[in-house]
Design a protein around this motif. Structure first.
Motif, short mmCIF file in Angstrom:
data_model
loop_
_atom_site.label_atom_id
_atom_site.label_comp_id
_atom_site.label_asym_id
_atom_site.label_seq_id
_atom_site.Cartn_x
_atom_site.Cartn_y
_atom_site.Cartn_z
N CYS A 24 12.85 -0.23 25.32
CA CYS A 24 12.41 0.57 26.59
C CYS A 24 12.72 -0.67 27.89
O CYS A 24 13.49 -0.15 28.72
N GLU A 25 12.31 -1.88 27.61
CA GLU A 25 12.35 -2.69 28.70
C GLU A 25 13.66 -3.11 28.85
O GLU A 25 14.25 -3.50 30.09
N MET A 26 14.62 -3.17 27.89
CA MET A 26 15.91 -3.49 28.16
C MET A 26 16.61 -2.34 28.69
O MET A 26 17.53 -2.61 29.69
N GLY A 27 16.24 -0.96 28.46
CA GLY A 27 16.95 -0.04 29.12
C GLY A 27 16.81 -0.15 30.67
O GLY A 27 17.50 0.12 31.64
N LEU A 47 17.46 3.05 26.15
CA LEU A 47 16.33 3.82 26.31
C LEU A 47 16.34 5.00 25.06
O LEU A 47 15.38 5.41 24.79
N ASN A 48 17.55 5.68 24.64
CA ASN A 48 17.62 6.38 23.87
C ASN A 48 17.09 5.96 22.63
O ASN A 48 16.41 6.64 21.70
N VAL A 59 11.57 8.45 26.81
CA VAL A 59 12.07 9.80 26.88
C VAL A 59 12.15 10.00 28.39
O VAL A 59 13.25 10.83 29.01
N ASP A 60 10.95 9.94 29.01
CA ASP A 60 11.30 10.13 30.52
C ASP A 60 12.14 9.48 31.52
O ASP A 60 13.00 10.09 32.24
N LEU A 61 12.19 8.36 31.05
CA LEU A 61 13.23 7.47 31.65
C LEU A 61 14.64 7.41 31.34
O LEU A 61 15.47 7.72 32.50
N ARG A 62 14.88 7.96 30.11
CA ARG A 62 16.19 8.34 29.67
C ARG A 62 16.58 9.59 30.61
O ARG A 62 17.90 9.75 31.06
N ALA A 67 20.35 11.90 34.62
CA ALA A 67 20.61 12.59 35.81
C ALA A 67 21.53 12.17 36.56
O ALA A 67 22.33 12.86 37.56
N SER A 68 21.73 10.74 36.80
CA SER A 68 22.67 9.92 37.44
C SER A 68 23.98 9.67 36.97
O SER A 68 24.69 9.17 37.49
#
Length: 88
Positions: A24-27, A47-48, A59-62, A67-68
């Protein structure tokens, strides 16, 4: 940056409770450009993987990152995550 990515990914695959947090931190690093150039494909990939490993935050950050992104970027990110998961 590849050295950082390889080192952290290798450490995370060794197990432990925090491995999803490392991904997650890498994402986040790639999504925000913290210490590197912004790379949404790499951000989504990590993130995936974090989401697959159980990180609810990822999940939320992904979803925010997705979206971008263009459809082609999403395809590339999903392929990269799938390849990484197959190898590790």
């Amino acid at each position: 940056m590849a050295r950082f990515e390889m080192h952290n990914a290798e450490m995370a695959t060794m197990g432990g409770d925090r491995n999803a947090d490392v991904f997650c931190e890498m994402g986040l690093m790639y999504a925000t450009g913290r210490g590197c150039e912004v790379d949404l494909v790499a951000a989504h990939k990590w993130l995936n993987i974090a989401a697959i490993k159980g990180s609810d935050r990822a999940v939320d950050l992904r979803a925010d990152v997705a979206a971008s992104m263009s459809k082609m970027q999403l395809v590339e990110a999903l392929r990269a995550a799938r390849e990484w998961m197959t190898i590790h």
